[in-house]
Write a protein that holds these residues in place. Sequence first.
Motif, PDB file in Angstrom:
ATOM      1  N   ILE A  95      -7.998   4.234   0.804  1.00  0.00           N
ATOM      2  CA  ILE A  95      -7.527   2.998   0.193  1.00  0.00           C
ATOM      3  C   ILE A  95      -8.681   2.000   0.207  1.00  0.00           C
ATOM      4  O   ILE A  95      -9.167   1.618   1.277  1.00  0.00           O
ATOM      5  CB  ILE A  95      -6.323   2.429   0.955  1.00  0.00           C
ATOM      6  N   ALA A 140       0.824  -1.208   0.000  1.00  0.00           N
ATOM      7  CA  ALA A 140       0.000   0.000   0.000  1.00  0.00           C
ATOM      8  C   ALA A 140       0.859   1.259   0.000  1.00  0.00           C
ATOM      9  O   ALA A 140       0.525   2.248  -0.662  1.00  0.00           O
ATOM     10  CB  ALA A 140      -0.928  -0.007   1.212  1.00  0.00           C
ATOM     11  N   LEU A 185       0.892   4.374  -2.703  1.00  0.00           N
ATOM     12  CA  LEU A 185       0.712   5.780  -2.345  1.00  0.00           C
ATOM     13  C   LEU A 185       1.844   6.641  -2.887  1.00  0.00           C
ATOM     14  O   LEU A 185       1.642   7.793  -3.277  1.00  0.00           O
ATOM     15  CB  LEU A 185       0.631   5.927  -0.825  1.00  0.00           C
ATOM     16  N   VAL A 242      -8.884   3.471   5.231  1.00  0.00           N
ATOM     17  CA  VAL A 242      -8.898   2.171   4.578  1.00  0.00           C
ATOM     18  C   VAL A 242     -10.347   1.696   4.565  1.00  0.00           C
ATOM     19  O   VAL A 242     -10.973   1.560   5.621  1.00  0.00           O
ATOM     20  CB  VAL A 242      -8.004   1.149   5.300  1.00  0.00           C
ATOM     21  N   ILE A 262      -7.207   3.750  -5.049  1.00  0.00           N
ATOM     22  CA  ILE A 262      -6.900   4.769  -4.057  1.00  0.00           C
ATOM     23  C   ILE A 262      -7.595   6.045  -4.482  1.00  0.00           C
ATOM     24  O   ILE A 262      -7.418   6.511  -5.611  1.00  0.00           O
ATOM     25  CB  ILE A 262      -5.378   5.003  -3.933  1.00  0.00           C
ATOM     26  N   ILE A 290      -5.504  -4.309  -3.152  1.00  0.00           N
ATOM     27  CA  ILE A 290      -6.087  -2.971  -3.252  1.00  0.00           C
ATOM     28  C   ILE A 290      -6.727  -2.796  -4.626  1.00  0.00           C
ATOM     29  O   ILE A 290      -6.104  -3.079  -5.648  1.00  0.00           O
ATOM     30  CB  ILE A 290      -5.006  -1.885  -3.044  1.00  0.00           C
TER      31      ILE A 290
END
Length: 799
Positions: free
Chosen positions: A221, A144, A148, A173, A200, A197
Amino acid sequence: MRKKLRNKNFLIALFLLIPYLAICQIEVKGKIKNNTAPVPFANVALVDSLGVVKSGATTDNNGAFTIKTVKGAYTIKVNLWGYKSWDKKVSLENSTILDDIMLISDSKNLEEVVITGKKRVFEQQMDRLVFNVENSPTAGSGNALDALKIAPGLMIQNGTISILGKGSSQVMVNGKLMQMSGDDLISFLNSIPAGNIKKIEIITNPPAQYDAGGNGGLINIVYKEGMRNSWKNSSSFAYDQNRYSSFTLGNDFLYNKNKLRFSLGLNGSIGAYRALESFDAFSTNKLQELDSDTKQKKNSFTGRASVDYDLTKNIVLGLMYLGNIRRPDQDNKSVTQLFDSNHNLEQIIQSKGFNDREYNSNIYNMNVMSKLDTLGRKLTVDFSYLDYNVKQNNSFATNTSVPNDPAFMQQRSAINNSGQTIENFSAKVDVEHPTKFANFSYGGKLSFNKSNSDVKFFDATTNPPVLDESQSNEFEYKENIQALYASGSKKISSKLSLQLGLRMENTTTEGFSKTINQTNKRDYFKLFPTFYVSYAANDKNNFVFNYGRRINRPGFNDLNPYRFYLNNNSYSVGNPFLQPSFSDNFDLTHTFKKKLSSNLFFRVTNDNFGIFFTTDTEKDLQVITRKNYSKEYYYGISESYTFDKYSWWTSQSSLSLLGSKTTLLDDINAEVQNGVRVYFNTNNTFSLTKTTKLEVNYWYSSKHKRGLFENGQSHSLDIGVRQSLLNDNLKVVLLITDLFNTSYLNNSISIVNGVKQIGNFNYSNRFFRLSLLYSFGSKKVKADNRKFGNEEEQRRSGI
């Protein structure tokens, strides 16, 4: 006051019942079959005389459907790929059960279809930028935090994640704000596989349904969730080495079958990192130099569990839990040297300390989602409870010597014990109400906060230690917030879309210091409007403009007037008179060919507050305080570009020019630092083979001035190799971050009360990492976006 609060709560409850009062519908039920069996997933629509679809439904596994509508004449239309279309005119006056509908196969439509479309990596929506991680070859193989770093407009430095021009951002999240910060948050994000994921969301100006608190924007997220009758498990391991080492183990499990959806995430870290800090203070007659070396523990454990169960076809019950245990103990050594105006050494203060710290938090949430009808109206109710506990036992000893007098030696020991408990209960209601004219949403929230802290300072030079009442304190703080919001969005034409929102928040606070018998109360009502407009000029050019007003409330610790000693001659103190700051945010974004994005922003913040460093050279004390000290204008322009021309090289890069102007309040004796900053970052992935990738990431920040501080230039080069094994189920990563050890905050200069202060803060950003990620089970996934209801309270707790 209680009567006033009851009236407000009654109005909120009445406001939230409006959609129920407006519902006056009938039901149409039926079943769809072919020659041998029921037909699931068929689309059933009710169309009026003008050809407008008024309502509809999709058949379940038994071929059954239920449609809610109003009385009138309609045409029932049924469509499903592989079958001929079916339609029939009906006149509906009461709830009706139709005869079974028989569909006939259409062999012409059964030819093979190859879908070649693919969702864009970046999508600029009206109120947010969406980064589809699952479609990014650069981000999909990391974790994650890696994702980002690649997302446009985000900065990660010294454990802080921020949106350019917004400051420190809140990280969510699945719609819930994380209760961790700093290194614990970074460690947790490192444990989330990017393969889990879906996307985002970068929300620079949050819409009205979000809490108005916080100036730094939101980063959400969104996890993937297993499809029906599937499960998936991902296990991860990471080893980091700087001066000290640390280990992280994590596991994520997803299960989805029939009416039940379940997820469980566990993450644990053990180890430490080194924190080097220096702080020099210059006055007209004295120089003070402080050098500190701390071994900072990273021991933590986080557990996350969620269960969703379909009570009926239209009602879903969800339960969530998020728990965190941290033991970030500190072992510190520091040396302070005092010089006279001629730079002659006068004193040496050596300090050793150990801070035994315990942080525990638990968040419980119950969520009920009800589909009110087939038109898309939906009601969601959240109940959340947060408890957070901190205990610190900080003991330190100092030895003071004088070079010109070898016989002089002064020893002192002290113990600074502190504890804090925070409780929050919140109830939140959201209604989605689409109509033919526009899509509306509205709702409200009640939030009740209570914080108690107790600090005791003991002089441990004698045995037993003696309590120092003048440096001890008990502080109680209560805060209640009542909020209502409403927003509406409408597509004016094929090119133009609008969204308007208004949030109303009433806040009552009471802070009470038992030790000094001091009470501070406040009661204020504020409006927070939001506005968004999107214009698609053509297939290549899209423009989005938004505006939002925000409030930044002080954290609970910022309001506590107790002293927390870092060592014998340095302490931090809260300010119970801190006022919230308000900001007006303007943002304009242009996207070209969905690859080149240009952003222009402007923000005005009134009553800005923050950490305020002062030095008492007479008493040889360094004090960290909090004050409302400025009005700030912050502005900038940035360009972001996605390069994917070659299959073996993909890249995301951005260049930003940022500026600020600060005006100090009348009672502040400090020098303003106004200036311009250049920020550049690039993230590149090179496919060496089908299973081997090389990543080279770099960012640069120029020397710049803002507010009360001037900061030196910093930059970072990260190099990593990712290897996929076992049919892409196992990923091995070797990574070196901050190769040249140049990313830390350095030469941070401020001038307050005539004293020039220079700080350097190196928190071991340079390290080597070996990580493993192993996944097995179903790979079919969909997005999950469940929320807690007390995101704002978690942020302000600083956990």
